[in-house]
Design a protein around this motif. Structure first.
Motif, short mmCIF file in Angstrom:
data_model
loop_
_atom_site.label_atom_id
_atom_site.label_comp_id
_atom_site.label_asym_id
_atom_site.label_seq_id
_atom_site.Cartn_x
_atom_site.Cartn_y
_atom_site.Cartn_z
N LYS A 72 -61.67 -28.09 51.10
CA LYS A 72 -60.23 -28.05 51.40
C LYS A 72 -59.55 -26.94 50.60
O LYS A 72 -58.76 -26.17 51.15
CB LYS A 72 -59.58 -29.39 51.05
N ILE A 73 -59.85 -26.85 49.31
CA ILE A 73 -59.23 -25.84 48.45
C ILE A 73 -59.56 -24.44 48.96
O ILE A 73 -58.67 -23.58 49.11
CB ILE A 73 -59.71 -26.00 46.98
N LYS A 74 -60.82 -24.21 49.23
CA LYS A 74 -61.29 -22.90 49.70
C LYS A 74 -60.62 -22.53 51.03
O LYS A 74 -60.19 -21.39 51.22
CB LYS A 74 -62.82 -22.96 49.87
N THR A 75 -60.51 -23.48 51.93
CA THR A 75 -59.90 -23.23 53.23
C THR A 75 -58.42 -22.89 53.08
O THR A 75 -57.94 -21.91 53.66
CB THR A 75 -60.07 -24.46 54.15
N GLU A 76 -57.70 -23.68 52.29
CA GLU A 76 -56.26 -23.45 52.14
C GLU A 76 -55.94 -22.12 51.47
O GLU A 76 -54.93 -21.49 51.80
CB GLU A 76 -55.60 -24.60 51.38
N LYS A 77 -56.78 -21.67 50.55
CA LYS A 77 -56.53 -20.40 49.85
C LYS A 77 -56.48 -19.22 50.83
O LYS A 77 -55.82 -18.22 50.57
CB LYS A 77 -57.61 -20.14 48.81
N LYS A 78 -57.18 -19.34 51.95
CA LYS A 78 -57.27 -18.25 52.92
C LYS A 78 -56.13 -18.23 53.94
O LYS A 78 -56.01 -17.28 54.70
CB LYS A 78 -58.58 -18.37 53.71
N LEU A 79 -55.30 -19.25 53.95
CA LEU A 79 -54.31 -19.39 55.01
C LEU A 79 -52.95 -18.82 54.61
O LEU A 79 -52.53 -18.94 53.45
CB LEU A 79 -54.15 -20.88 55.37
N PRO A 80 -52.23 -18.23 55.59
CA PRO A 80 -50.90 -17.69 55.30
C PRO A 80 -49.88 -18.82 55.08
O PRO A 80 -49.76 -19.73 55.89
CB PRO A 80 -50.56 -16.89 56.56
N LYS A 81 -49.16 -18.75 53.99
CA LYS A 81 -48.23 -19.81 53.61
C LYS A 81 -46.98 -19.86 54.50
O LYS A 81 -46.35 -20.89 54.63
CB LYS A 81 -47.83 -19.66 52.15
N LYS A 82 -46.64 -18.75 55.12
CA LYS A 82 -45.43 -18.69 55.95
C LYS A 82 -45.66 -19.23 57.36
O LYS A 82 -44.71 -19.56 58.06
CB LYS A 82 -44.92 -17.25 56.04
N GLU A 83 -46.90 -19.30 57.78
CA GLU A 83 -47.21 -19.74 59.14
C GLU A 83 -47.13 -21.27 59.25
O GLU A 83 -47.56 -21.99 58.35
CB GLU A 83 -48.62 -19.28 59.52
N ILE A 84 -46.58 -21.75 60.36
CA ILE A 84 -46.58 -23.20 60.61
C ILE A 84 -48.02 -23.59 60.95
O ILE A 84 -48.60 -23.08 61.90
CB ILE A 84 -45.63 -23.59 61.76
N ILE A 85 -48.57 -24.49 60.13
CA ILE A 85 -49.94 -24.97 60.33
C ILE A 85 -49.92 -26.49 60.18
O ILE A 85 -49.30 -27.02 59.27
CB ILE A 85 -50.91 -24.36 59.30
N PHE A 86 -50.61 -27.15 61.09
CA PHE A 86 -50.80 -28.60 61.01
C PHE A 86 -52.22 -28.88 60.56
O PHE A 86 -53.17 -28.35 61.13
CB PHE A 86 -50.55 -29.26 62.37
#
Length: 185
Positions: A72-86
């Protein structure tokens, strides 16, 4: 375990097993939203493909929960914080799973929760239980998980919205109506 205030446009869809989480997230994806499917199930599927059994994968529950948390940590680090993600479950879901296993004193978990941030959590009411290849919970455990999920997210000061049992279309409409649109620039 209050999290650091890192603004994201991320939303969690969670609940006890058999709450319709994945079905709800799939419908959000059909409507054009970016989704991250349950990482524990992805990990289990990867391990099953290697020829391991569910019993082997979950033999050491602490190791299993730690691997899922790291994933989970590894996956979230790669994601853009401004984008709406569910997300089909989030880092703070691990609080409930660790607690069920008597593992809540884990420092990696505490740090991960402090460093995670979600706009809102949608906590789905449970549906009738359907056993599948990856589920190990019984009804009593499902009730505890629901309680621990709610408490865990509330401790992080993440707003929790309870989503009642209704059709998937109505659940998605309810979720979209309850999004937070501030801080999205």
């Amino acid at each position: 375990m209050i999290r650091k205030n890192k603004l994201t446009n991320w939303y969690i869809v969670t609940g006890s097993p058999c709450s319709g989480i994945t079905t709800t997230v799939k419908e959000l994806e059909k409507r054009g939203y970016r989704v991250i499917y349950e990482l524990a199930r992805q990990f289990i599927d990867q391990e099953l493909k290697k020829g391991r059994t569910l019993a082997e994968i979950r033999k050491n529950e602490l190791k299993f929960q730690q691997k899922i948390l790291q994933f989970k940590i590894k996956t979230e680090k790669k994601l853009p914080k401004k984008e709406i993600i569910f997300f089909d479950r989030g880092i703070s879901d691990s609080i409930a799973y660790y607690k069920i296993c008597g593992l809540e004193k884990d420092e990696i978990l505490k740090k991960a929760v402090r460093n995670s941030s979600y706009k809102k959590v949608f906590l789905l009411d449970k549906l009738p239980y359907k056993k599948d290849y990856a589920r190990i919970e019984n009804d009593q455990t499902r009730l505890k998980l629901y309680k621990y999920l709610k408490e865990g997210y509330e401790k992080t000061k993440t707003p929790v919205v309870k989503v009642p049992i209704m059709s998937v279309e109505k659940r998605v409409k309810f979720i979209l109506k309850n999004l937070s649109y501030d801080n999205q620039n």
